[in-house]
Design a protein around this motif. Structure first.
Motif, PDB file in Angstrom:
ATOM      1  N   LYS A   1     -71.098 -10.144  17.625  1.00 57.62           N
ATOM      2  CA  LYS A   1     -69.905 -10.936  17.882  1.00 57.62           C
ATOM      3  C   LYS A   1     -68.676 -10.041  17.748  1.00 57.62           C
ATOM      4  O   LYS A   1     -68.639  -9.135  16.921  1.00 57.62           O
ATOM      5  CB  LYS A   1     -69.821 -12.097  16.892  1.00 57.62           C
ATOM      6  N   ALA A   2     -67.670 -10.344  18.559  1.00 55.78           N
ATOM      7  CA  ALA A   2     -66.505  -9.467  18.616  1.00 55.78           C
ATOM      8  C   ALA A   2     -65.864  -9.288  17.237  1.00 55.78           C
ATOM      9  O   ALA A   2     -65.447  -8.184  16.863  1.00 55.78           O
ATOM     10  CB  ALA A   2     -65.491 -10.002  19.609  1.00 55.78           C
TER      11      ALA A   2
ATOM     12  N   SER B   1     -74.476 -11.630  12.982  1.00 59.01           N
ATOM     13  CA  SER B   1     -75.548 -11.391  13.938  1.00 59.01           C
ATOM     14  C   SER B   1     -76.685 -10.632  13.272  1.00 59.01           C
ATOM     15  O   SER B   1     -76.480  -9.895  12.295  1.00 59.01           O
ATOM     16  CB  SER B   1     -75.043 -10.591  15.133  1.00 59.01           C
ATOM     17  N   ASP B   2     -77.896 -10.808  13.800  1.00 63.28           N
ATOM     18  CA  ASP B   2     -79.045 -10.088  13.266  1.00 63.28           C
ATOM     19  C   ASP B   2     -78.940  -8.586  13.557  1.00 63.28           C
ATOM     20  O   ASP B   2     -79.373  -7.768  12.754  1.00 63.28           O
ATOM     21  CB  ASP B   2     -80.341 -10.628  13.872  1.00 63.28           C
TER      22      ASP B   2
ATOM     23  N   THR C   1     -67.523  -8.648  27.304  1.00 62.25           N
ATOM     24  CA  THR C   1     -68.161  -9.882  26.861  1.00 62.25           C
ATOM     25  C   THR C   1     -69.162  -9.569  25.758  1.00 62.25           C
ATOM     26  O   THR C   1     -70.017  -8.693  25.904  1.00 62.25           O
ATOM     27  CB  THR C   1     -68.873 -10.580  28.029  1.00 62.25           C
ATOM     28  N   PHE C   2     -69.053 -10.308  24.650  1.00 53.31           N
ATOM     29  CA  PHE C   2     -69.905 -10.086  23.491  1.00 53.31           C
ATOM     30  C   PHE C   2     -70.675 -11.368  23.180  1.00 53.31           C
ATOM     31  O   PHE C   2     -70.633 -12.326  23.955  1.00 53.31           O
ATOM     32  CB  PHE C   2     -69.066  -9.635  22.301  1.00 53.31           C
ATOM     33  N   ALA C   3     -71.357 -11.399  22.053  1.00 54.69           N
ATOM     34  CA  ALA C   3     -72.224 -12.533  21.719  1.00 54.69           C
ATOM     35  C   ALA C   3     -71.445 -13.832  21.585  1.00 54.69           C
ATOM     36  O   ALA C   3     -72.009 -14.913  21.748  1.00 54.69           O
ATOM     37  CB  ALA C   3     -72.992 -12.238  20.438  1.00 54.69           C
ATOM     38  N   ASP C   4     -70.163 -13.750  21.258  1.00 56.60           N
ATOM     39  CA  ASP C   4     -69.343 -14.949  21.100  1.00 56.60           C
ATOM     40  C   ASP C   4     -68.348 -15.119  22.242  1.00 56.60           C
ATOM     41  O   ASP C   4     -67.331 -15.787  22.091  1.00 56.60           O
ATOM     42  CB  ASP C   4     -68.620 -14.940  19.759  1.00 56.60           C
ATOM     43  N   GLY C   5     -68.613 -14.487  23.383  1.00 55.08           N
ATOM     44  CA  GLY C   5     -67.768 -14.683  24.543  1.00 55.08           C
ATOM     45  C   GLY C   5     -66.984 -13.440  24.917  1.00 55.08           C
ATOM     46  O   GLY C   5     -67.133 -12.371  24.312  1.00 55.08           O
TER      47      GLY C   5
ATOM     48  N   ASN D   1     -85.705  -4.688  10.320  1.00 51.81           N
ATOM     49  CA  ASN D   1     -85.616  -5.173   8.949  1.00 51.81           C
ATOM     50  C   ASN D   1     -84.354  -4.682   8.234  1.00 51.81           C
ATOM     51  O   ASN D   1     -84.195  -4.911   7.034  1.00 51.81           O
ATOM     52  CB  ASN D   1     -86.858  -4.727   8.164  1.00 51.81           C
ATOM     53  N   GLY D   2     -83.497  -3.989   8.964  1.00 51.89           N
ATOM     54  CA  GLY D   2     -82.265  -3.488   8.368  1.00 51.89           C
ATOM     55  C   GLY D   2     -82.451  -2.239   7.535  1.00 51.89           C
ATOM     56  O   GLY D   2     -81.572  -1.884   6.747  1.00 51.89           O
TER      57      GLY D   2
END
Length: 741
Positions: free
Chosen positions: A317-318, A301-302, A280-284, A658-659
């Motif tokens: 997200k996947a 995603s951030d 399961t990831f951020a989008d399901g 901040n990447g």
């Protein structure tokens, strides 16, 4: 002087993987024989006597007569027996670790493979099937893992520029995949299962008609491997691969002197890499490939990993780590051989391939269709007892068209192209003395390459080029043979996929700065010894390439300010030198040991062009023990340490909120030496049924298990997936059965 019947067949194939040599024998054949093909009866005694009829036709008789071969150069031959010993499912597994051959895994997500010969890059290798080109430009990057070993008679590897009369663009060399020719009615089924979802079913059927004129070979194979996540961060180091192949080859003797071969093949391959399915990831929950692809929303995603560290769990997200490549290739070839008289024969051949790629790279979609036509008219003429002349004309036309999600940008530049080559060739195989044979070949080609985007007016490449090659073989005595080869070759660098596994940042298009052919020069010397128990082959090869293509990032114009990939060419000349020695010793009739030592030396220019660090030092040990119906085969390989900074490796494991890369997380540029061990044990249950078990990578050595993920951030904080220097799949056990009827 050398007889007509042996002048072209003295190929002196060097079977280095078993360190055995096959010297061509003087054989005669009456090419005006009756239509009924010659037969051979072999009797096997079991409980009852079983008679097998082996049928040979026009083409086989001419091959035996030495009237069809076109090279005497040093060639590595991988037999069907060796492929079985290695449990090689596909082409890359069959040829890997053969002297001078390196299969480079260049992406942990999509699993793209590159076949490198003599230390050169994968795009500089040409793949032939039954001596004909059926692989278009982009076909050598995806679906080489889908080329099955079921139904193969052998694989011939010839290293060096211009290694084939019809493949001058093979700067590194050629791989010729030879299909089994039907000589009897039979069927073989090979099925196996193993860890990580490993499954294979291979079916081979051969049949002949009652009159012996028509012979058919039917091949079907299915194989699959699941994703592998060795460091348990929910992102795979090796993708799921699902391959389906089907081919049919029919050979028919029209008359006593005419033979026609028709071959059709369909290859389908699906590769899915990135998020581990079932998690399961951020989008399901990633329950299927289709669900992952349909979840794309173009909102990033951030943060992709916990704490911004690629070694921690994936939390994005996947679709953000998904690389999906769906490939289909249709191949069709036709060859007509006619023996005109005792001195002349001709072969008219044509091949066609249609290669489509539908792909998704972490949010960027790309679709391409590459079609290729090839035609060849070849004549062989025995000028006298010392000279066989081979001459002909061929034409190759290739058209690649692509579509991608970047086309919505007005500044988008397409990578579609047209490629056309018209060539003439002449070859003289000259038996100067009983000991010395010389093969001299010359090609003259008109090469045109055109990137068809409206922003690229005119033809980028429109050149005439002369490509000579010479091969010499000298028998010092009954044990020692020297071989020397030298030649020139060329190649048109046209595809982004030859220099990068996928264009991940291409919404602004594909910046192209290519206007010259790659040109190469190569020299190879080999010395071979063949004794009763000991055999040896040592060789050294030198290759130099001008205008070597490479992929860079550029910000030279406003349109490419976002870091669009640039396909360009080096100003410097690039050089690579390889040296190897292969030894084989038959301890007994049932036990053979083999060892190969190799060294690859690349100059700075060549090193700068590699996407993945190649092998520099390698030792390979083979042992084959056959006793009382049992056969044990082991393969032990050592890869020497490398300094990855020589190849431009520069990456980090972590970024902050901040990447910005965390300096203390800089990845190591030292690739340590390592060993891998494979073995297979088989048992003949009956004359027709074998059972087997085996393990690949018994030591379970992977770079992820050593703490080095292939994932990384570059200095600008950009995420990538190709910090690769070692094995990505760990230990995998398997078992199977092979039955012949």
């Amino acid at each position: 002087m050398f007889k007509k019947t042996s002048i072209a067949f003295a190929v002196f194939l060097t079977i280095q993987v078993h360190s055995a040599q096959a010297n061509a024998q003087d054989q005669t054949a009456d090419i005006q024989a009756q239509a009924q093909a010659e037969t051979e009866a072999e009797t096997k005694t079991e409980n009852n006597s079983i008679e097998k009829i082996a049928v040979y036709g026009v083409r086989q008789r001419l091959e035996k007569a030495g009237m069809l071969s076109d090279s005497i150069m040093k060639t590595e031959v991988i037999s069907a027996e060796l492929m079985q010993h290695k449990n090689a499912v596909n082409l890359t597994e069959a040829i890997n670790n053969t002297p001078g051959v390196r299969v480079s895994n260049e992406c942990s997500m999509c699993g793209v493979k590159r076949i490198m010969l003599n230390g050169l890059r994968g795009e500089q290798t040409t793949i032939l099937v039954d001596g004909l080109p059926v692989h278009a430009m982009i076909a050598g990057y995806y679906a080489v893992d889908a080329i099955p070993t079921t139904g193969l008679d052998r694989i011939e590897i010839a290293r060096g520029a211009g290694a084939s009369l019809i493949a001058p663009e093979a700067i590194g060399g050629t791989i010729n995949i030879i299909t089994k020719t039907a000589i009897e009615n039979s069927a073989t089924v090979d099925a196996s299962i193993g860890e990580n979802g490993n499954r294979k079913v291979g079916i081979l059927g051969t049949g002949i008609t009652d009159d012996g004129r028509t012979r058919a070979t039917l091949i079907a194979q299915y194989d699959n491997r699941d994703q592998v996540d060795e460091d348990n961060n929910w992102v795979n180091e090796a993708p799921n691969q699902d391959n389906r192949t089907f081919s049919l080859r029919v050979s028919h003797d029209l008359t006593d002197n005419d033979n026609v071969i028709v071959r059709y093949a369909n290859i389908q391959s699906e590769v899915f890499g990135g998020p581990m399915l079932g998690n399961t990831f951020a989008d399901g929950t990633a329950t299927s490939v289709a669900k992952v692809l349909s979840s794309f929303d173009d909102i990033e995603s951030d943060m992709l990993f916990e704490g911004g560290d690629v070694r921690n769990n994936f939390i994005g997200k996947a679709w953000e780590t998904t690389e999906w490549v769906n490939t289909q290739r249709d191949e069709l070839s036709l060859s007509w051989l006619r023996a005109l008289n005792d001195d002349w024969n001709m072969t008219l051949s044509a091949s066609y391939s249609d290669h489509t790629q539908d792909s998704f790279y972490e949010g960027f979609s790309y679709y391409a269709e590459d079609t290729m036509w090839y035609v060849d008219a070849r004549f062989n003429y025995f000028l006298n007892e010392s000279h066989l002349l081979t001459f002909g004309v061929d034409k190759r036309s290739e058209e690649m068209r692509s579509h991608s999600s970047g086309e919505t940008n007005p500044a988008y530049v397409s990578d579609a192209f047209d490629y056309d080559v018209l060539g003439l060739y002449l070859q003289d195989t000259w038996q100067t003395t009983d000991a010395l044979e010389i093969n001299m070949a010359l090609r003259y080609d008109h090469v045109q390459a055109d990137f068809i985007d409206t922003s690229k007016p005119g033809k980028e490449i429109d050149q005439y080029i002369l490509a000579p090659r010479i091969d010499m073989s000298y028998s010092h005595n009954e044990y020692w043979i020297s071989r020397l080869s030298a030649g020139k070759g060329y190649r048109a660098p046209l595809s982004f996929f030859e220099t990068d596994h996928g264009v991940l940042d291409a919404y602004l298009g594909f910046e192209i700065d290519v206007d010259k052919l790659e040109r190469s020069r190569s020299v190879t010397y080999a010395l071979s010894f063949d004794g009763e128990q000991l055999s040896m082959t040592s060789s050294v090869a030198w290759t130099q390439v001008d205008n070597l293509a490479m992929l860079t990032k550029t910000k030279k114009t406003d349109e490419t300010d976002g870091g669009v990939p640039l396909l360009t060419q080096l100003d410097e000349t690039a050089t690579v030198t390889t040296a190897d020695i292969a030894l084989g010793y038959a301890i007994t009739d049932n036990l053979t040991l083999n060892v190969t030592a190799e060294r690859f030396i690349y100059d700075t220019a060549f090193k700068s062009s590699y996407a993945i660090a190649p092998v520099e030092k390698r030792l390979t040990f083979y042992a084959d023990w056959d006793i009382n119906g049992w056969d044990l085969f082991t393969n032990l390989v050592w890869i020497g340490a490398r300094d990855l900074s020589d190849y431009g490796y520069d990456g980090y494991n972590q970024i902050d909120s901040n990447g910005i890369v965390v300096a203390s997380s800089k990845k190591s540029t030292h690739a340590p030496s390592y060993w891998t061990l494979d073995f297979k044990l088989s048992k003949a249950i009956t004359d027709n049924i074998d059972l087997y078990i085996g393990v690949n990578n018994l030591f379970n050595y992977t770079q992820a298990n050593e703490g080095e993920s292939p994932l990384f951030y570059d200095l600008d904080g950009g995420y990538d997936v190709a910090y690769i220097w070692g094995p990505l799949r760990g230990r995998e056990a398997y078992t199977g059965i092979q039955a012949t009827f």
